[in-house]
Design a protein around this motif. Structure first.
Motif, PDB file in Angstrom:
ATOM      1  N   LYS A 215     -28.991  15.332 -26.425  1.00 57.52           N
ATOM      2  CA  LYS A 215     -29.803  14.960 -25.263  1.00 57.52           C
ATOM      3  C   LYS A 215     -30.195  13.479 -25.324  1.00 57.52           C
ATOM      4  CE  LYS A 215     -32.932  17.941 -24.339  1.00 57.52           C
ATOM      5  NZ  LYS A 215     -34.188  18.738 -24.441  1.00 57.52           N
ATOM      6  N   VAL A 216     -30.468  12.991 -26.534  1.00 55.43           N
ATOM      7  CA  VAL A 216     -30.975  11.619 -26.698  1.00 55.43           C
ATOM      8  C   VAL A 216     -29.855  10.590 -26.859  1.00 55.43           C
ATOM      9  CG1 VAL A 216     -32.317  10.131 -28.238  1.00 55.43           C
ATOM     10  CG2 VAL A 216     -33.153  12.429 -27.686  1.00 55.43           C
ATOM     11  N   LEU A 217     -28.770  10.957 -27.550  1.00 57.55           N
ATOM     12  CA  LEU A 217     -27.811   9.956 -28.012  1.00 57.55           C
ATOM     13  C   LEU A 217     -26.550   9.819 -27.158  1.00 57.55           C
ATOM     14  CD1 LEU A 217     -28.027  10.802 -31.820  1.00 57.55           C
ATOM     15  CD2 LEU A 217     -29.073   8.847 -30.665  1.00 57.55           C
ATOM     16  N   VAL A 218     -26.194  10.838 -26.404  1.00 56.56           N
ATOM     17  CA  VAL A 218     -24.910  10.809 -25.694  1.00 56.56           C
ATOM     18  C   VAL A 218     -24.846   9.696 -24.658  1.00 56.56           C
ATOM     19  CG1 VAL A 218     -23.519  12.075 -24.002  1.00 56.56           C
ATOM     20  CG2 VAL A 218     -24.234  13.195 -26.111  1.00 56.56           C
ATOM     21  N   GLU A 219     -25.928   9.457 -23.958  1.00 60.15           N
ATOM     22  CA  GLU A 219     -25.925   8.445 -22.897  1.00 60.15           C
ATOM     23  C   GLU A 219     -25.477   7.076 -23.410  1.00 60.15           C
ATOM     24  OE1 GLU A 219     -28.955   6.544 -19.495  1.00 60.15           O
ATOM     25  OE2 GLU A 219     -29.684   8.019 -20.957  1.00 60.15           O
ATOM     26  N   ASP A 220     -25.879   6.762 -24.632  1.00 58.73           N
ATOM     27  CA  ASP A 220     -25.541   5.458 -25.207  1.00 58.73           C
ATOM     28  C   ASP A 220     -24.041   5.270 -25.366  1.00 58.73           C
ATOM     29  OD1 ASP A 220     -26.505   3.005 -26.045  1.00 58.73           O
ATOM     30  OD2 ASP A 220     -26.566   3.580 -28.150  1.00 58.73           O
ATOM     31  N   ILE A 221     -23.333   6.370 -25.665  1.00 63.54           N
ATOM     32  CA  ILE A 221     -21.887   6.309 -25.864  1.00 63.54           C
ATOM     33  C   ILE A 221     -21.187   5.796 -24.609  1.00 63.54           C
ATOM     34  CG2 ILE A 221     -19.821   7.681 -26.324  1.00 63.54           C
ATOM     35  CD1 ILE A 221     -21.691   9.662 -27.816  1.00 63.54           C
ATOM     36  N   PHE A 222     -21.667   6.241 -23.452  1.00 59.22           N
ATOM     37  CA  PHE A 222     -21.056   5.843 -22.190  1.00 59.22           C
ATOM     38  C   PHE A 222     -21.536   4.470 -21.712  1.00 59.22           C
ATOM     39  CE2 PHE A 222     -20.802  10.564 -21.842  1.00 59.22           C
ATOM     40  CZ  PHE A 222     -19.421  10.665 -21.762  1.00 59.22           C
TER      41      PHE A 222
ATOM     42  N   ALA B 273     -32.415  13.935 -37.887  1.00 58.62           N
ATOM     43  CA  ALA B 273     -32.562  14.913 -36.799  1.00 58.62           C
ATOM     44  C   ALA B 273     -31.349  15.819 -36.652  1.00 58.62           C
ATOM     45  CB  ALA B 273     -32.882  14.244 -35.464  1.00 58.62           C
ATOM     46  N   SER B 274     -30.493  15.891 -37.688  1.00 63.46           N
ATOM     47  CA  SER B 274     -29.319  16.760 -37.659  1.00 63.46           C
ATOM     48  C   SER B 274     -29.354  17.728 -38.842  1.00 63.46           C
ATOM     49  CB  SER B 274     -28.031  15.949 -37.729  1.00 63.46           C
ATOM     50  OG  SER B 274     -27.875  15.103 -36.621  1.00 63.46           O
ATOM     51  N   GLY B 275     -28.955  18.968 -38.606  1.00 68.41           N
ATOM     52  CA  GLY B 275     -28.807  19.934 -39.683  1.00 68.41           C
ATOM     53  C   GLY B 275     -30.028  20.044 -40.573  1.00 68.41           C
TER      54      GLY B 275
ATOM     55  N   TYR C 209     -30.022  23.317 -37.526  1.00 67.74           N
ATOM     56  CA  TYR C 209     -28.747  22.782 -37.026  1.00 67.74           C
ATOM     57  C   TYR C 209     -28.703  22.839 -35.510  1.00 67.74           C
ATOM     58  CZ  TYR C 209     -23.683  22.494 -36.226  1.00 67.74           C
ATOM     59  OH  TYR C 209     -22.441  22.142 -35.758  1.00 67.74           O
ATOM     60  N   ASN C 210     -29.008  24.001 -34.945  1.00 68.77           N
ATOM     61  CA  ASN C 210     -28.911  24.162 -33.496  1.00 68.77           C
ATOM     62  C   ASN C 210     -29.984  23.366 -32.751  1.00 68.77           C
ATOM     63  OD1 ASN C 210     -26.654  26.136 -32.807  1.00 68.77           O
ATOM     64  ND2 ASN C 210     -27.666  27.215 -34.462  1.00 68.77           N
ATOM     65  N   CYS C 211     -31.173  23.286 -33.325  1.00 60.26           N
ATOM     66  CA  CYS C 211     -32.219  22.441 -32.729  1.00 60.26           C
ATOM     67  C   CYS C 211     -31.791  20.974 -32.763  1.00 60.26           C
ATOM     68  CB  CYS C 211     -33.538  22.614 -33.478  1.00 60.26           C
ATOM     69  SG  CYS C 211     -34.347  24.200 -33.215  1.00 60.26           S
ATOM     70  N   GLY C 212     -31.199  20.564 -33.882  1.00 61.70           N
ATOM     71  CA  GLY C 212     -30.769  19.181 -34.033  1.00 61.70           C
ATOM     72  C   GLY C 212     -29.656  18.809 -33.083  1.00 61.70           C
ATOM     73  N   VAL C 213     -28.676  19.709 -32.903  1.00 62.45           N
ATOM     74  CA  VAL C 213     -27.593  19.448 -31.956  1.00 62.45           C
ATOM     75  C   VAL C 213     -28.146  19.269 -30.551  1.00 62.45           C
ATOM     76  CG1 VAL C 213     -25.583  20.459 -30.812  1.00 62.45           C
ATOM     77  CG2 VAL C 213     -25.784  20.590 -33.290  1.00 62.45           C
ATOM     78  N   SER C 214     -29.023  20.181 -30.147  1.00 65.12           N
ATOM     79  CA  SER C 214     -29.589  20.123 -28.802  1.00 65.12           C
ATOM     80  C   SER C 214     -30.351  18.816 -28.577  1.00 65.12           C
ATOM     81  CB  SER C 214     -30.518  21.322 -28.587  1.00 65.12           C
ATOM     82  OG  SER C 214     -31.131  21.259 -27.313  1.00 65.12           O
ATOM     83  N   TYR C 215     -31.207  18.466 -29.541  1.00 68.45           N
ATOM     84  CA  TYR C 215     -32.022  17.256 -29.375  1.00 68.45           C
ATOM     85  C   TYR C 215     -31.173  15.993 -29.465  1.00 68.45           C
ATOM     86  CZ  TYR C 215     -35.798  13.914 -29.807  1.00 68.45           C
ATOM     87  OH  TYR C 215     -36.636  12.855 -29.589  1.00 68.45           O
ATOM     88  N   SER C 216     -30.314  15.913 -30.456  1.00 66.76           N
ATOM     89  CA  SER C 216     -29.532  14.698 -30.675  1.00 66.76           C
ATOM     90  C   SER C 216     -28.615  14.399 -29.499  1.00 66.76           C
ATOM     91  CB  SER C 216     -28.698  14.832 -31.966  1.00 66.76           C
ATOM     92  OG  SER C 216     -29.530  14.927 -33.092  1.00 66.76           O
TER      93      SER C 216
END
Length: 343
Positions: free
Chosen positions: A263-270, A100-102, A254-261
């Protein structure tokens, strides 16, 4: 008047043709001379999804490095060749666009199951593919920024696949890192007399302390907490478009992948920071940090480094760099890699 209308139509047609060419023009990575060299850019099915991989090196018999890019969603393929030219003389370097990236973002694929756990499984499957293809029992694993969140877990799950793990811009307790980052940019804004920036950033304190958001990356970049010795390479749309590895369609991906990824993945980091997941590594590991890194702060990376159990570990500080020491001080990074893995 008719001549002007014809000219406008002619120019419009040229623009449309140019856009079509830019959208679908072939992509490639530059050739490397040598009988045993490799320079490949291709789609490969990994763990049930098509991944774009780039493999470059002057000699396929050299040690192999797999780079795990950051973001989430920020492919490094469009600019990797510019910064890894020295590494390619002594190592075979593999970059890949994560699911889902690039160029690995496919418009009609279902990414509803996208998670950091799935990206870890993708990396382990990619490692098996690369090891078999290049005839290596083990490879060197390097994660950068968000890529360290994936890479650290892969190294923890399958240490037998890797000669070593290297975390560059290593993630740790990301909430504490963001608090340090926020305090840094507020102080820098105050020193610069930018009162509006100070007030804006102070207003984000509660959200950042709760782990609801990153310190705004444009503010970190503005106050030199991202890069110091080069231009910021991530998100440079013109640079991406001008690279031979990406065309206009890939830039849109690339830009679609950044936006989607993100949105989905950042929460897990925290919610699931690395210190709660990986507390021991059964292989040599190295944290390579820029002293001025305020995207993933060096101080928090050092705290995490100190708590990890391992038979061999080393913390390396690059004094002039921020979040991209492997690019900002690429000669020094190359020398360190050679000293560490080739002697």
């Amino acid at each position: 008047m008719k001549t002007i209308k014809k000219l406008i139509k002619y120019i419009g047609a040229i623009i449309i043709i140019g856009l079509i060419i830019a959208l679908f023009c072939p992509t490639w990575t530059s050739h490397i001379k040598g009988d045993n060299s490799i320079s490949a850019l291709e789609q490969v099915e990994i763990n049930g999804s098509n991944h774009e991989i780039m493999i470059r090196g002057t000699d396929k018999d050299n040690p192999v490095i797999i780079f795990v890019h950051g973001g989430p969603g920020c492919s490094e393929i469009p600019y990797a060749e510019k910064y890894q030219d020295l590494l390619e003389t002594k190592f075979t370097v593999v970059n890949y666009d994560q699911r889902a990236s690039g160029k690995s973002y496919h418009f009609f694929d279902d990414y509803s199951n996208l998670s950091s756990d799935l990206l870890v499984e993708d990396l382990l499957a990619l490692t098996d593919y690369i090891s078999e293809r290049l005839g290596k029992e083990k490879v060197i694993l390097i994660g950068h920024s968000y890529g360290t969140y994936i890479g650290t877990q892969a190294a923890h799950k399958a240490p037998d696949k890797y000669e070593a793990y290297i975390g560059i811009g290593q993630m740790s307790n990301q909430v504490e890192s963001e608090i340090e980052s926020l305090n840094y940019v507020i102080n820098q804004a105050r020193k610069a007399g930018n009162t509006d920036d100070v007030l804006y950033l102070q207003g984000l304190t509660e959200k950042i302390e709760k782990g609801d958001m990153f310190t705004p990356r444009n503010s970190v970049m503005k106050y030199d907490g991202s890069v110091r010795l080069i231009d910021n390479p991530d998100g440079d749309n013109l640079g991406i478009l001008l690279s031979s590895e990406y065309n206009l369609l890939d830039l849109i991906r690339y830009n679609c992948g950044v936006s989607y990824s993100q949105k989905v993945l950042v929460e897990d980091i925290f919610k699931n920071p690395l210190p709660t997941i990986v507390k021991k590594l059964e292989l040599p590991f190295y944290f390579v940090m820029g002293k001025h890194d305020y995207m993933t702060t060096s101080n928090q990376a050092k705290k995490y480094f100190d708590m990890i159990e391992a038979n061999k570990k080393e913390f390396i500080a690059f004094e002039q760099s921020a979040h991209y020491p492997q690019f900002e001080e690429k000669e020094e990074f190359y020398e360190w890699m050679c000293d560490t893995f080739l002697k």
